[in-house]
Design a protein around this motif. Structure first.
Motif, PDB file in Angstrom:
ATOM      1  N   GLU A  82      32.781 106.282 -88.056  1.00  0.00           N
ATOM      2  CA  GLU A  82      31.723 107.208 -87.674  1.00  0.00           C
ATOM      3  C   GLU A  82      32.274 108.588 -87.366  1.00  0.00           C
ATOM      4  O   GLU A  82      33.355 108.731 -86.817  1.00  0.00           O
ATOM      5  N   SER A 117      33.957  97.256 -83.701  1.00  0.00           N
ATOM      6  CA  SER A 117      32.808  96.960 -82.843  1.00  0.00           C
ATOM      7  C   SER A 117      32.353  95.526 -83.046  1.00  0.00           C
ATOM      8  O   SER A 117      32.076  94.806 -82.086  1.00  0.00           O
ATOM      9  N   PHE A 143      22.445  98.099 -84.704  1.00  0.00           N
ATOM     10  CA  PHE A 143      21.994  96.715 -84.816  1.00  0.00           C
ATOM     11  C   PHE A 143      22.794  95.801 -83.879  1.00  0.00           C
ATOM     12  O   PHE A 143      22.239  94.966 -83.163  1.00  0.00           O
ATOM     13  N   MET A 144      24.106  96.033 -83.830  1.00  0.00           N
ATOM     14  CA  MET A 144      24.939  95.182 -82.971  1.00  0.00           C
ATOM     15  C   MET A 144      24.628  95.429 -81.498  1.00  0.00           C
ATOM     16  O   MET A 144      24.640  94.499 -80.687  1.00  0.00           O
ATOM     17  N   CYS A 145      24.340  96.684 -81.143  1.00  0.00           N
ATOM     18  CA  CYS A 145      23.993  96.967 -79.742  1.00  0.00           C
ATOM     19  C   CYS A 145      22.710  96.251 -79.347  1.00  0.00           C
ATOM     20  O   CYS A 145      22.567  95.760 -78.218  1.00  0.00           O
ATOM     21  N   LEU A 175      32.105  92.543 -80.404  1.00  0.00           N
ATOM     22  CA  LEU A 175      30.850  91.855 -80.090  1.00  0.00           C
ATOM     23  C   LEU A 175      31.033  90.346 -80.184  1.00  0.00           C
ATOM     24  O   LEU A 175      30.467  89.597 -79.374  1.00  0.00           O
ATOM     25  N   ILE A 201      24.496  99.859 -88.605  1.00  0.00           N
ATOM     26  CA  ILE A 201      25.046  98.541 -88.279  1.00  0.00           C
ATOM     27  C   ILE A 201      25.459  98.489 -86.814  1.00  0.00           C
ATOM     28  O   ILE A 201      25.209  97.504 -86.115  1.00  0.00           O
ATOM     29  N   SER A 202      26.067  99.572 -86.308  1.00  0.00           N
ATOM     30  CA  SER A 202      26.477  99.569 -84.904  1.00  0.00           C
ATOM     31  C   SER A 202      25.269  99.478 -83.986  1.00  0.00           C
ATOM     32  O   SER A 202      25.290  98.769 -82.973  1.00  0.00           O
ATOM     33  N   MET A 224      33.105  97.673 -77.592  1.00  0.00           N
ATOM     34  CA  MET A 224      32.214  97.726 -78.745  1.00  0.00           C
ATOM     35  C   MET A 224      31.594  99.105 -78.904  1.00  0.00           C
ATOM     36  O   MET A 224      31.519  99.632 -80.014  1.00  0.00           O
ATOM     37  N   ASN A 248      25.391 104.897 -86.410  1.00  0.00           N
ATOM     38  CA  ASN A 248      25.561 104.019 -87.563  1.00  0.00           C
ATOM     39  C   ASN A 248      24.564 102.868 -87.457  1.00  0.00           C
ATOM     40  O   ASN A 248      24.439 102.236 -86.407  1.00  0.00           O
TER      41      ASN A 248
END
Lengths: 100, 229, 353
Positions: free
Chosen positions: B84, B33, A32-34, B37, A29-30, B24, A27
């Motif tokens: 997801e 997530s 991006f957060m990582c 975060l 957005i995910s 996360m 994903n």
């Protein structure tokens, strides 16, 4: 006080988790957060060294990294919204061509 | 006693950071997530305080938790991103590479744990606002100014992206999709069909991003000058 | 007993924080009562006056009612975030109150001189801004987790509004920071004690001239407007506009969880009033504080009560904005005005300080 190495180890662990997340996640957005998490792991190293050497430089770098992360968020989320509007999905596998 | 307290604090916030980070990447719902975060960011801010860097800790909370992640959560809520789907792994050949790299990392961590000395804990004013302002506006003025140019570029970029997205008429888009009533794109109260000139929520997101960046640019300039004089 | 040992200091600070929480929650409870009575006065009604003399026990009756009500959790709600949201809201609201200095240094018996502030540190103002920005999560999560359209709309509106007005709020404070040269709220207040030197008599009566409001009038007005918007009060109460959105983000909340949101709103109202007092109206400063330090506490409370009254008064007087008017006002008027204020203040500060 706490040894410097503890902070470095913590930072390494966080960075690894972030890197693993970028690879695992599909994903946008995910992912991006990582990336934000990886930036933060590096920030922790900067601050720990800054405190270790009693030098302000590390903290200034963190400041600049935060500014970069903020602009990245602005542009990145703009792109993510644009992708979603065109494809109705945030799956990066589906956004493999650089064309809207 | 103080020694023990600082070890305890490190363990607490370090553990929180690692736990939230793990949660996360394990969570499939992007909103979960995102909140995890935020937990990482807040615990890192607490660690910065224990490292005698209160200014950076405050900026961490304001910028990361208060600005970036709020935008992310806002976008997740706005786009109504669904959970997801797990798919078979691609890039299977990367697994041995990852194993090798993680081994290198573990070796590095062990090296650090056994060969790097302790943090010198002499009380200093390095982390205070004044010293950061002074450093930012004397020795590091060039990176600072370059950052401001970068932020300007981000403003323009965000505006451009948001504007192009806003060209697509929202009412038309949601009208032909089946679940129009529940679609997050239309605010039922502020629907553009009712009044032509009202901005939709999506347009506001774009403006928000740009203005966030403006704020950061402006407030940084303002605060820094205050410390310098 | 060694009063300077770090552990004793930490214990005393903990105690102070708890006392401050209790005091603030009491003030908040009576603000609610005052609001209902004053609104009733404005609208020609009586208001709650049955419990206790003139209604003084009404807040406790309300609390009891909230405790005894049935807890309803919507079936489709995301339970974890649904329960977490009010906790975030009230925690973020309460955490800021510990940094405000509520009086000058006083001489207590047995203790010696004591600064009337719970925690004094270098980045107090940034801490306040950080906690304010974390508070948005409570509202966003509440809107999302309730799984209801009204809640989601209210949550989105509230967060959009809060992030927008947070900008002008933060920028309006930069002027004060430039004039003071510090982010430490205690020093900011101390700097407003004796800015100008007149004769002793004039110093007594013209003490208010030292307050930052006279140096930063534009900043004060911008702060006041954005603070009202930031706390989601009338005329900016769109997130809970009851005529359109039932109750906004807390539509699905009941019993104590609703009470937490309700309290968070009033605690926020209280903290922005305290911040306005501290930064613009001189905190505990006023005529006569130099001779009788305890007077400072009363000045401080008086100024806060003035702001709280202003809030209630506005609620009784003004109609609600429309969402696009709200956004336009924030982005096209308040933000440029705040930036202009910074430019002017920076120029002045560069040449005169």
């Amino acid at each position: 006080m706490i040894p410097l190495s503890w902070y470095l180890a913590l930072s390494a662990v966080l960075f690894t988790i972030g890197a693993a997340g970028v690879i695992i996640k599909r994903n946008a957005i995910s992912m991006f957060m990582c990336i934000e998490l990886m930036l933060n792991a590096v920030n922790l190293t900067f601050v720990a060294f800054s405190s270790h050497f009693n030098d302000v430089t590390g903290q200034l770098f963190v400041f600049i990294v935060m500014a970069v992360a903020a602009s990245e968020a602005a542009v990145g989320l703009g792109i993510i919204i644009a992708i979603f509007r065109n494809r109705e999905s945030l799956d990066v596998d589906e956004a493999s061509i650089l064309k809207l | 006693m103080l020694e023990l307290t600082s070890v305890f604090l490190f363990m607490l916030f370090g553990g929180m950071a690692v736990g939230c980070a793990l949660s996360m990447i394990v969570q499939r719902n992007p909103l979960y997530s995102a909140i995890s975060l935020v937990g990482v960011f807040v615990s890192l801010a607490c660690l910065y305080v224990t490292l005698a860097a209160p200014f950076i800790a405050a900026v961490q909370v304001i910028v990361y938790a208060g600005a970036i992640m709020v935008l992310v959560v806002f976008v997740i809520m706005l786009l109504n991103v669904e959970t997801e789907v797990r798919r078979p792994l691609r890039l299977r050949y990367l697994i041995p590479v990852a194993a090798g790299l993680s081994f290198v990392l573990i070796a590095q961590v062990f090296f650090m744990l056994f060969f790097v000395g302790p943090v010198s804990s002499a009380p200093s004013n390095v982390g205070l606002t004044a010293s950061i302002g002074a450093g930012l506006f004397t020795e590091y003025i060039l990176p600072f100014e370059i950052t401001s140019v970068l932020i300007l570029m981000a403003i323009v970029g965000a505006m451009t992206l948001a504007r192009r997205a806003a060209d697509i008429p929202l009412a038309a888009r949601s009208a032909d999709s089946s679940g129009a009533a529940g679609s997050p794109f239309t605010d039922p109260i502020n629907d553009s069909r009712i009044s032509g000139s009202r901005p939709g929520l999506t347009e506001i997101v774009g403006r928000e991003m740009a203005a966030r960046a403006i704020e950061r640019l402006e407030s940084r300039t303002g605060r820094g000058q205050g410390e310098e004089t | 007993m060694n009063w300077n040992s770090p552990l004793v200091q930490a214990g005393l600070t903990m105690l102070g924080i708890n006392i401050a929480f209790v005091v603030v929650l009491m003030i908040v409870a009576y603000t609610v009562l005052a609001e209902r009575r004053i609104l009733a006065l404005i609208q020609g009604r009586l208001g709650p006056n049955r419990v206790g003399y003139g209604g003084v026990l009404q807040p406790f009756a309300d609390l009891l009612k909230f405790i005894l009500k049935e807890e309803v959790i919507p079936d489709q709600a995301t339970k974890f975030f649904y329960l977490l949201a009010p906790i975030i809201a009230i925690t973020a609201a309460l955490m800021t109150i510990i940094v405000y200095p509520f009086g000058p240094t006083v001489n207590l018996p047995f203790f010696g001189p004591v600064k009337l502030v719970i925690a004094q540190f270098d980045i107090a103002l940034l801490y306040v801004l950080g906690m304010t920005s974390v508070g948005v999560y409570g509202i966003m999560l509440a809107g999302w987790a309730s799984n209801s359209k009204y809640s989601l709309m209210g949550g989105l509106r509230a967060s959009a509004q809060m992030i927008s007005y947070e900008l002008s709020l933060g920028l309006s404070l930069v002027g004060v920071v430039l004039m003071s040269g510090t982010l430490d709220l205690y020093s900011v207040v101390e700097l407003q004690t004796n800015r100008w030197e007149f004769s002793p008599v004039l110093n007594f009566f013209l003490q208010p001239l030292s307050w930052n409001i006279f140096l930063q009038p534009l900043g004060f007005i911008i702060y006041l407007i954005s603070a009202i918007a930031e706390t989601n009060r009338v005329p900016f109460d769109l997130p809970e506009a009851e005529t359109e959105l039932v109750a906004g983000f807390h539509t699905e909340y009941s019993a104590l969880k609703f009470a937490l949101f309700f309290m968070a709103e009033y605690v926020n109202m209280f903290t922005v009033s305290v911040l306005a007092t501290t930064l613009f109206l001189g905190g505990w400063n006023g005529p006569g504080v130099a001779t009788f330090p305890v007077l400072g506490v009363f000045y401080f409370l008086g100024k806060i009560i003035f702001f709280l009254f202003l809030y209630i008064w506005l609620r009784g007087t003004l109609p609600r904005f429309r969402f696009d008017q709200l956004m336009n006002f924030g982005w096209t008027f308040l933000l440029p005005a705040a930036i202009l204020n910074i430019i002017v203040s920076a120029t002045v500060a560069y040449f005169y300080y």
